[in-house]
Design a protein around this motif. Structure first.
Motif, PDB file in Angstrom:
ATOM      1  N   LEU A 221       0.839  -1.212   0.000  1.00 10.57           N
ATOM      2  CA  LEU A 221       0.000   0.000   0.000  1.00 10.57           C
ATOM      3  C   LEU A 221       0.872   1.259   0.000  1.00 10.57           C
ATOM      4  O   LEU A 221       0.566   2.240  -0.685  1.00 10.57           O
ATOM      5  CB  LEU A 221      -0.913  -0.010   1.235  1.00 10.57           C
ATOM      6  N   LYS A 222       1.957   1.222   0.758  1.00 10.88           N
ATOM      7  CA  LYS A 222       2.886   2.355   0.838  1.00 10.88           C
ATOM      8  C   LYS A 222       3.443   2.702  -0.553  1.00 10.88           C
ATOM      9  O   LYS A 222       3.668   3.878  -0.870  1.00 10.88           O
ATOM     10  CB  LYS A 222       4.034   1.974   1.779  1.00 10.88           C
ATOM     11  N   PHE A 223       3.641   1.641  -1.376  1.00 14.01           N
ATOM     12  CA  PHE A 223       4.182   1.854  -2.727  1.00 14.01           C
ATOM     13  C   PHE A 223       3.084   1.736  -3.798  1.00 14.01           C
ATOM     14  O   PHE A 223       3.373   1.434  -4.957  1.00 14.01           O
ATOM     15  CB  PHE A 223       5.317   0.862  -2.993  1.00 14.01           C
ATOM     16  N   HIS A 224       1.815   1.938  -3.366  1.00 12.88           N
ATOM     17  CA  HIS A 224       0.649   1.953  -4.265  1.00 12.88           C
ATOM     18  C   HIS A 224       0.558   0.670  -5.102  1.00 12.88           C
ATOM     19  O   HIS A 224       0.170   0.698  -6.263  1.00 12.88           O
ATOM     20  CB  HIS A 224       0.705   3.177  -5.191  1.00 12.88           C
ATOM     21  N   PHE A 225       0.949  -0.448  -4.470  1.00 13.23           N
ATOM     22  CA  PHE A 225       0.903  -1.779  -5.099  1.00 13.23           C
ATOM     23  C   PHE A 225       1.710  -1.844  -6.399  1.00 13.23           C
ATOM     24  O   PHE A 225       1.458  -2.667  -7.261  1.00 13.23           O
ATOM     25  CB  PHE A 225      -0.550  -2.235  -5.335  1.00 13.23           C
ATOM     26  N   ASN A 226       2.689  -0.963  -6.502  1.00  9.76           N
ATOM     27  CA  ASN A 226       3.587  -0.952  -7.656  1.00  9.76           C
ATOM     28  C   ASN A 226       4.893  -1.640  -7.245  1.00  9.76           C
ATOM     29  O   ASN A 226       5.738  -1.043  -6.564  1.00  9.76           O
ATOM     30  CB  ASN A 226       3.859   0.496  -8.094  1.00  9.76           C
ATOM     31  N   VAL A 227       5.045  -2.914  -7.629  1.00 11.57           N
ATOM     32  CA  VAL A 227       6.207  -3.702  -7.226  1.00 11.57           C
ATOM     33  C   VAL A 227       7.495  -3.111  -7.790  1.00 11.57           C
ATOM     34  O   VAL A 227       8.552  -3.140  -7.148  1.00 11.57           O
ATOM     35  CB  VAL A 227       6.043  -5.178  -7.673  1.00 11.57           C
ATOM     36  N   SER A 228       7.395  -2.534  -8.989  1.00  7.76           N
ATOM     37  CA  SER A 228       8.577  -1.915  -9.606  1.00  7.76           C
ATOM     38  C   SER A 228       9.095  -0.763  -8.758  1.00  7.76           C
ATOM     39  O   SER A 228      10.311  -0.618  -8.555  1.00  7.76           O
ATOM     40  CB  SER A 228       8.219  -1.417 -11.013  1.00  7.76           C
ATOM     41  N   ASP A 229       8.180   0.066  -8.218  1.00  8.32           N
ATOM     42  CA  ASP A 229       8.581   1.168  -7.336  1.00  8.32           C
ATOM     43  C   ASP A 229       9.231   0.644  -6.055  1.00  8.32           C
ATOM     44  O   ASP A 229      10.215   1.208  -5.564  1.00  8.32           O
ATOM     45  CB  ASP A 229       7.360   2.017  -6.963  1.00  8.32           C
ATOM     46  N   LEU A 230       8.644  -0.441  -5.519  1.00  2.00           N
ATOM     47  CA  LEU A 230       9.189  -1.043  -4.300  1.00  2.00           C
ATOM     48  C   LEU A 230      10.628  -1.502  -4.529  1.00  2.00           C
ATOM     49  O   LEU A 230      11.530  -1.198  -3.732  1.00  2.00           O
ATOM     50  CB  LEU A 230       8.310  -2.225  -3.878  1.00  2.00           C
ATOM     51  N   LEU A 231      10.848  -2.238  -5.616  1.00  2.00           N
ATOM     52  CA  LEU A 231      12.191  -2.756  -5.909  1.00  2.00           C
ATOM     53  C   LEU A 231      13.164  -1.616  -6.209  1.00  2.00           C
ATOM     54  O   LEU A 231      14.329  -1.652  -5.784  1.00  2.00           O
ATOM     55  CB  LEU A 231      12.137  -3.726  -7.091  1.00  2.00           C
ATOM     56  N   GLY A 232      12.687  -0.611  -6.926  1.00  2.00           N
ATOM     57  CA  GLY A 232      13.540   0.538  -7.234  1.00  2.00           C
ATOM     58  C   GLY A 232      13.970   1.281  -5.981  1.00  2.00           C
ATOM     59  O   GLY A 232      15.144   1.653  -5.834  1.00  2.00           O
ATOM     60  N   GLY A 315      10.888  -4.681   1.187  1.00  2.00           N
ATOM     61  CA  GLY A 315      10.244  -3.560   1.879  1.00  2.00           C
ATOM     62  C   GLY A 315      11.139  -2.994   2.963  1.00  2.00           C
ATOM     63  O   GLY A 315      11.254  -1.771   3.119  1.00  2.00           O
ATOM     64  N   ALA A 316      11.800  -3.893   3.726  1.00  2.00           N
ATOM     65  CA  ALA A 316      12.732  -3.448   4.769  1.00  2.00           C
ATOM     66  C   ALA A 316      13.885  -2.663   4.147  1.00  2.00           C
ATOM     67  O   ALA A 316      14.309  -1.622   4.678  1.00  2.00           O
ATOM     68  CB  ALA A 316      13.262  -4.643   5.548  1.00  2.00           C
ATOM     69  N   ALA A 317      14.392  -3.152   3.006  1.00  2.00           N
ATOM     70  CA  ALA A 317      15.497  -2.461   2.319  1.00  2.00           C
ATOM     71  C   ALA A 317      15.054  -1.087   1.821  1.00  2.00           C
ATOM     72  O   ALA A 317      15.847  -0.131   1.825  1.00  2.00           O
ATOM     73  CB  ALA A 317      15.999  -3.309   1.154  1.00  2.00           C
ATOM     74  N   ALA A 318      13.791  -0.967   1.396  1.00  2.00           N
ATOM     75  CA  ALA A 318      13.283   0.308   0.866  1.00  2.00           C
ATOM     76  C   ALA A 318      12.975   1.313   1.971  1.00  2.00           C
ATOM     77  O   ALA A 318      13.134   2.525   1.793  1.00  2.00           O
ATOM     78  CB  ALA A 318      12.030   0.054   0.037  1.00  2.00           C
ATOM     79  N   LEU A 319      12.528   0.808   3.132  1.00  2.00           N
ATOM     80  CA  LEU A 319      12.063   1.694   4.203  1.00  2.00           C
ATOM     81  C   LEU A 319      13.142   2.046   5.220  1.00  2.00           C
ATOM     82  O   LEU A 319      13.054   3.070   5.901  1.00  2.00           O
ATOM     83  CB  LEU A 319      10.891   1.041   4.942  1.00  2.00           C
TER      84      LEU A 319
END
Length: 545
Positions: A221-232, A315-319
């Motif tokens: 939800l934090k990344f608007h269900f965009n997996v590409s944004d999460l990985l980026g 998610g941990a790596a992104a946050l």
């Protein structure tokens, strides 16, 4: 990172924990009390050896599938894999693949034949067509060693987790937590037996899946269900850039690290089918069909869970900052709880504290359930294989056998506490991978040869078990896991003569080779009649207990 920054991180964690300590302790206490009530209730229904070892064989395929999931989704899965992904990206994600693929081996080769062939332990299958005493002694020894390796991971995870929550930074405090987990595990097994352990595992599986779904949903939800944004975001925040999403950050650095990855993969894929606490679960269902169904359920539940650990790790790596993850725990074991805290509003917020407490309580539930299953597997093997059939030569009563199992539980608990205190700073996923390697080296060759090779002999079984066990444990002792690195068990020592962190590449083929060689060189004539009986029994279920 400077010592001052690390100290500030620990102080902040301690401060945040103290603000919400009542909530944290309440959640932990609620789970412990609930599971103890289940254990006492189940203990009152445990009347016979079949109840203690196999839960009276009363569980359905779905119930056992849920319990297998609870047994398998350990601290390594929840804390270790998420931590490995958070630190090493793609290379950490490879753990998830290995753990999941392993179930196909268990389903296709082991689950149904094992349920049909034995009563309570792996030793039952091996002893069916071979000399009882030496084979049961070997099987019991192997089961206890594998279980203790696996227990190390759970104890290490418990120490890290509760230390994070309560702001404990001293080594003495962490060791005390490990001891507390050990005491609880002894209570679960001695009172509840397999019935109590199974119900605790089912409750824990539901809690773990629910908690993981919640955090996965919030991260997406934090990344608007965009997996590409999460990985980026994970790649840029990790400090590694695109390398974070590519193979090689941990295992592609040198020829040795590539071999280490192959070794890890072999151990994970083959190890599950030789894990004692998973094998005994097949005896808790009434039929082979139910055993097969329980594995199918387990694959579905575990598969969904491992997909979510990928989101937790990235998610941990992104946050979180890479340095902050390492500051909390060098091996990354606290990445998932810290990500839960961050997604809830960050340190100091009520939402963050609630999510941190909930996820940590679920992870603690995971540890307690898994250590109970492991301790039950090893104490059952000691009591049934070594005490009843070797020491007492089959003359022990059920009551004496169950008493021996309970005393074995106490002894194994004490050993696990002592070793778990030493392993508190190691990555729990890596520790579990070692247990898989030992299981695949010592147990799997003998199980497969016993079930599917007519010419397998007692000597082959002994060579395979003791040879595979000695090779795996010996190579681990002289590997970087124990000494030679900052993250080793003894970081200041230096006797890491074996360069790989996982011994599977050497010890697993050696276990199979020794089983074949011992049988070929044996003067013992295999009992073809017994093999024919075992073959019919394993394939059809005729005459199964």
């Amino acid at each position: 990172m400077s010592p001052a920054h690390t100290a500030a991180m620990n102080l902040a964690a301690a401060s945040d924990a103290s603000e919400h300590r009542t909530l944290i302790i309440s959640l932990f206490a609620a789970f412990v009390v609930a599971t103890l009530c289940i254990t006492v209730w189940a203990g009152r229904q445990t009347k016979s050896a079949a109840d203690f070892y196999a839960g009276g064989r009363q569980f359905t395929g779905f119930q056992n599938g849920l319990a297998i999931s609870g047994d398998y989704m350990s601290a390594a899965s929840f804390l270790g894999i998420a931590g490995a992904i958070a630190l090493f990206g793609y290379d950490g994600f490879l753990y998830s693949i290995g753990f999941l693929v392993a179930w196909l081996v268990a389903l296709l080769l082991v689950a149904e034949p094992l349920r049909n062939s034995g009563r309570y332990t792996m030793g039952d299958v091996l002893a069916y067509r071979m000399r009882q005493r030496p084979v049961r002694t070997a099987a019991g020894t192997s089961t206890i060693v594998v279980s203790i390796f696996y227990l190390l991971a759970q104890m290490a995870g418990a120490g890290v987790l509760v230390s994070l929550l309560l702001g404990i930074t001293s080594d003495a405090g962490k060791i005390l937590i490990v001891a507390l987990v050990g005491v609880l595990m002894i209570v679960y097994v001695t009172i509840g037996g397999m019935k109590g352990t199974t119900w605790v595992q089912m409750v824990k599986a539901v809690l773990l899946i629910t908690g993981t779904v919640l955090i996965t949903f919030l991260i997406l939800l934090k990344f608007h269900f965009n997996v590409s944004d999460l990985l980026g975001s994970a790649a840029s925040n990790s400090g590694q850039g695109s390398k974070f999403l590519e193979p090689g950050l941990k295992y592609g650095l040198s020829a040795t690290s590539k071999l280490d990855f192959i070794s890890l993969g072999i151990a994970l894929v083959l190890g599950t089918a030789g894990l004692p606490h998973i094998l005994i679960r097949f005896y808790t269902v009434p039929t082979a069909k139910a055993a097969r169904k329980s594995v199918n359920w387990a694959i579905g539940i575990i598969g969904a869970f491992y997909l979510m650990t990928i989101v937790l790790g990235f998610g941990a790596a992104a946050l979180l900052k890479h340095a902050d993850i390492i500051a909390s725990n060098k091996a990354g074991n606290t990445a998932a709880p810290l990500a839960a805290q961050e997604i809830g509003g960050g340190g100091g917020s009520t939402g963050g504290a609630i999510l941190l407490a909930v996820i940590s309580a679920v992870a603690f539930a995971t540890i307690l359930a898994v250590v109970a299953g492991l301790t039950l597997a090893s104490s059952s093997s000691f009591a049934h294989d070594i005490y009843a059939n070797v020491i007492r030569k089959g003359k022990a009563t059920e009551r004496e056998e169950m008493r021996a199992a309970r005393w074995a539980t106490v002894f194994i608990g004490i050993v696990s506490i002592a070793l778990g205190a030493l392993a508190r700073d190691l990555n729990v996923a890596g520790l579990v991978a070692l247990a898989f390697a030992v299981a695949a080296s010592a147990n799997l060759p003998t199980i497969l040869y016993s079930l599917f090779w007519r010419k397998f002999t007692t000597q082959g079984a002994l060579w395979s078990i003791y040879g595979g066990l000695t090779a795996a444990v010996g190579l681990v002792l002289f590997s970087p896991v124990v000494s030679g690195k900052p993250t080793s068990m003894f970081p200041d020592a230096n006797f890491d003569f074996f360069p790989l962190e996982n011994p599977g590449l050497i010890s697993i083929p050696l276990g199979f080779l020794l089983g074949w060689l011992g049988s070929v060189l044996s003067k013992e004539e295999p009992d073809k009649g017994k093999y024919a009986e075992l073959e019919v029994k394993s394939l059809t279920g005729f005459g199964a207990h």
